[in-house]
Design a protein around this motif. Structure first.
Motif, PDB file in Angstrom:
ATOM      1  N   VAL A  22       0.886  -1.168   0.000  1.00  0.00           N
ATOM      2  CA  VAL A  22       0.000   0.000   0.000  1.00  0.00           C
ATOM      3  C   VAL A  22       0.923   1.217   0.000  1.00  0.00           C
ATOM      4  O   VAL A  22       1.447   1.618   1.048  1.00  0.00           O
ATOM      5  N   ALA A  23       1.148   1.773  -1.173  1.00  0.00           N
ATOM      6  CA  ALA A  23       2.159   2.823  -1.343  1.00  0.00           C
ATOM      7  C   ALA A  23       1.908   4.044  -0.459  1.00  0.00           C
ATOM      8  O   ALA A  23       2.853   4.633   0.062  1.00  0.00           O
ATOM      9  N   ALA A  24       0.652   4.419  -0.269  1.00  0.00           N
ATOM     10  CA  ALA A  24       0.336   5.605   0.520  1.00  0.00           C
ATOM     11  C   ALA A  24       0.734   5.456   1.985  1.00  0.00           C
ATOM     12  O   ALA A  24       0.893   6.456   2.685  1.00  0.00           O
ATOM     13  N   ASN A  25       0.927   4.238   2.458  1.00  0.00           N
ATOM     14  CA  ASN A  25       1.288   3.990   3.855  1.00  0.00           C
ATOM     15  C   ASN A  25       2.642   3.302   3.956  1.00  0.00           C
ATOM     16  O   ASN A  25       2.841   2.458   4.826  1.00  0.00           O
ATOM     17  N   THR A  26       3.559   3.648   3.074  1.00  0.00           N
ATOM     18  CA  THR A  26       4.863   2.997   3.025  1.00  0.00           C
ATOM     19  C   THR A  26       5.948   4.041   2.802  1.00  0.00           C
ATOM     20  O   THR A  26       5.782   4.959   1.995  1.00  0.00           O
ATOM     21  N   THR A  27       7.056   3.883   3.512  1.00  0.00           N
ATOM     22  CA  THR A  27       8.202   4.774   3.334  1.00  0.00           C
ATOM     23  C   THR A  27       8.744   4.625   1.913  1.00  0.00           C
ATOM     24  O   THR A  27       8.886   3.512   1.410  1.00  0.00           O
ATOM     25  N   ARG A  28       9.042   5.735   1.283  1.00  0.00           N
ATOM     26  CA  ARG A  28       9.533   5.717  -0.095  1.00  0.00           C
ATOM     27  C   ARG A  28      10.906   5.055  -0.177  1.00  0.00           C
ATOM     28  O   ARG A  28      11.693   5.083   0.765  1.00  0.00           O
ATOM     29  N   ALA A  29      11.169   4.448  -1.310  1.00  0.00           N
ATOM     30  CA  ALA A  29      12.476   3.838  -1.558  1.00  0.00           C
ATOM     31  C   ALA A  29      13.489   4.923  -1.903  1.00  0.00           C
ATOM     32  O   ALA A  29      13.129   5.998  -2.389  1.00  0.00           O
ATOM     33  N   LEU A  30      14.750   4.625  -1.646  1.00  0.00           N
ATOM     34  CA  LEU A  30      15.818   5.526  -2.087  1.00  0.00           C
ATOM     35  C   LEU A  30      15.808   5.600  -3.604  1.00  0.00           C
ATOM     36  O   LEU A  30      15.537   4.602  -4.277  1.00  0.00           O
ATOM     37  N   ASP A  31      16.125   6.741  -4.115  1.00  0.00           N
ATOM     38  CA  ASP A  31      16.222   6.863  -5.566  1.00  0.00           C
ATOM     39  C   ASP A  31      17.662   6.563  -5.982  1.00  0.00           C
ATOM     40  O   ASP A  31      18.598   6.751  -5.211  1.00  0.00           O
ATOM     41  N   PRO A  32      17.866   6.071  -7.199  1.00  0.00           N
ATOM     42  CA  PRO A  32      19.228   5.732  -7.651  1.00  0.00           C
ATOM     43  C   PRO A  32      20.246   6.859  -7.530  1.00  0.00           C
ATOM     44  O   PRO A  32      21.379   6.597  -7.134  1.00  0.00           O
ATOM     45  N   PRO A  33      19.898   8.139  -7.799  1.00  0.00           N
ATOM     46  CA  PRO A  33      20.926   9.176  -7.626  1.00  0.00           C
ATOM     47  C   PRO A  33      21.434   9.264  -6.183  1.00  0.00           C
ATOM     48  O   PRO A  33      22.616   9.471  -5.944  1.00  0.00           O
ATOM     49  N   PHE A  34      20.552   9.086  -5.196  1.00  0.00           N
ATOM     50  CA  PHE A  34      20.990   9.105  -3.803  1.00  0.00           C
ATOM     51  C   PHE A  34      21.964   7.966  -3.547  1.00  0.00           C
ATOM     52  O   PHE A  34      22.990   8.130  -2.909  1.00  0.00           O
ATOM     53  N   TRP A  35      21.636   6.783  -4.058  1.00  0.00           N
ATOM     54  CA  TRP A  35      22.474   5.606  -3.860  1.00  0.00           C
ATOM     55  C   TRP A  35      23.861   5.843  -4.462  1.00  0.00           C
ATOM     56  O   TRP A  35      24.869   5.499  -3.866  1.00  0.00           O
ATOM     57  N   ARG A  36      23.900   6.463  -5.645  1.00  0.00           N
ATOM     58  CA  ARG A  36      25.202   6.737  -6.283  1.00  0.00           C
ATOM     59  C   ARG A  36      26.017   7.741  -5.470  1.00  0.00           C
ATOM     60  O   ARG A  36      27.234   7.639  -5.405  1.00  0.00           O
ATOM     61  N   GLY A  77      11.510   3.136   9.189  1.00  0.00           N
ATOM     62  CA  GLY A  77      10.593   3.167   8.048  1.00  0.00           C
ATOM     63  C   GLY A  77       9.484   2.160   8.253  1.00  0.00           C
ATOM     64  O   GLY A  77       9.479   1.410   9.237  1.00  0.00           O
ATOM     65  N   HIS A  78       8.553   2.166   7.338  1.00  0.00           N
ATOM     66  CA  HIS A  78       7.414   1.265   7.465  1.00  0.00           C
ATOM     67  C   HIS A  78       6.870   0.880   6.095  1.00  0.00           C
ATOM     68  O   HIS A  78       7.024   1.622   5.120  1.00  0.00           O
ATOM     69  N   ALA A  79       6.262  -0.278   6.064  1.00  0.00           N
ATOM     70  CA  ALA A  79       5.592  -0.749   4.845  1.00  0.00           C
ATOM     71  C   ALA A  79       4.270  -1.374   5.256  1.00  0.00           C
ATOM     72  O   ALA A  79       4.215  -2.167   6.199  1.00  0.00           O
ATOM     73  N   THR A  80       3.216  -1.003   4.558  1.00  0.00           N
ATOM     74  CA  THR A  80       1.908  -1.611   4.774  1.00  0.00           C
ATOM     75  C   THR A  80       1.653  -2.557   3.621  1.00  0.00           C
ATOM     76  O   THR A  80       1.814  -2.182   2.457  1.00  0.00           O
ATOM     77  N   VAL A  81       1.262  -3.782   3.955  1.00  0.00           N
ATOM     78  CA  VAL A  81       1.084  -4.841   2.972  1.00  0.00           C
ATOM     79  C   VAL A  81      -0.369  -5.311   2.981  1.00  0.00           C
ATOM     80  O   VAL A  81      -0.903  -5.640   4.045  1.00  0.00           O
TER      81      VAL A  81
END
Length: 179
Positions: A22-36, A77-81
């Motif tokens: 459930v994307a609205a109740n989940t911490t966003r993933a890191l974006d590739p530029p941040f990872w780089r 962080g959190h993820a709703t499934v």
């Protein structure tokens, strides 16, 4: 818990069986530029963790190869499934890539303390506590935890990562399962 034909326990959260984030109740993933920016030299060295990032749904797939994780910023962080079908969870599993597979100590980005909540309906009200746990990927990179008894079936669960093993910039969840 249900059993599959091959004797495996049914994973209610798996994308293979119909679980979804459930994307609205989940911490966003890191974006590739941040990872780089975090690991600037790893691209030149061909380190897979620098180029393979999964969405939060990646944590519901059975892939613990180095770099195939849901990485999110910070240590909490959190993820709703949404489960494939409503269920009374008996156990949860959390997995991380084996610590020896990483040249830069990626296991420090694994969740340390985490909790799981259950919700009987999609409005995500009336949560009940299904457990609080300690995950140690240094001892066991794939661990199973017994759920507290639920008073009734849940249609959704929330994984709450409370901290990690010491990484400041990010946390990686390779696998979360609900049995």
């Amino acid at each position: 818990a249900k059993r599959l034909d091959r004797g495996e326990t049914f994973d209610y959260a798996s994308t293979r069986t119909g679980g979804t984030i459930v994307a609205a109740n989940t911490t966003r993933a890191l974006d590739p530029p941040f990872w780089r920016r975090l690991f600037p030299d790893s691209l030149a060295g061909g380190h897979p963790a620098a180029v393979i990032l999964a969405s939060p749904g990646g944590a519901l797939a059975a892939n613990t190869r180095l770099g195939h994780c849901w990485a999110f910023p910070g240590s909490t962080g959190h993820a709703t499934v949404k489960l494939a079908v409503p269920a009374v969870p008996a156990a949860f599993a959390l997995a991380h890539a084996p610590p020896h597979s990483s040249g830069f100590g990626d296991a420090y980005a694994a969740p340390f303390h985490f909790a799981v909540l259950g919700y009987p309906s999609s409005d995500l009200d009336d949560a009940f506590h299904l457990g609080a746990f300690v995950f140690d990927p240094f001892r066991n990179p794939t661990a199973k935890f017994r759920a507290a008894p639920a008073p009734r079936p849940v249609s959704h669960v929330a994984l709450r990562v409370l901290d990690n093993h010491g990484a400041d910039n990010y946390t990686c969840v390779y696998r979360f399962a609900v049995y």
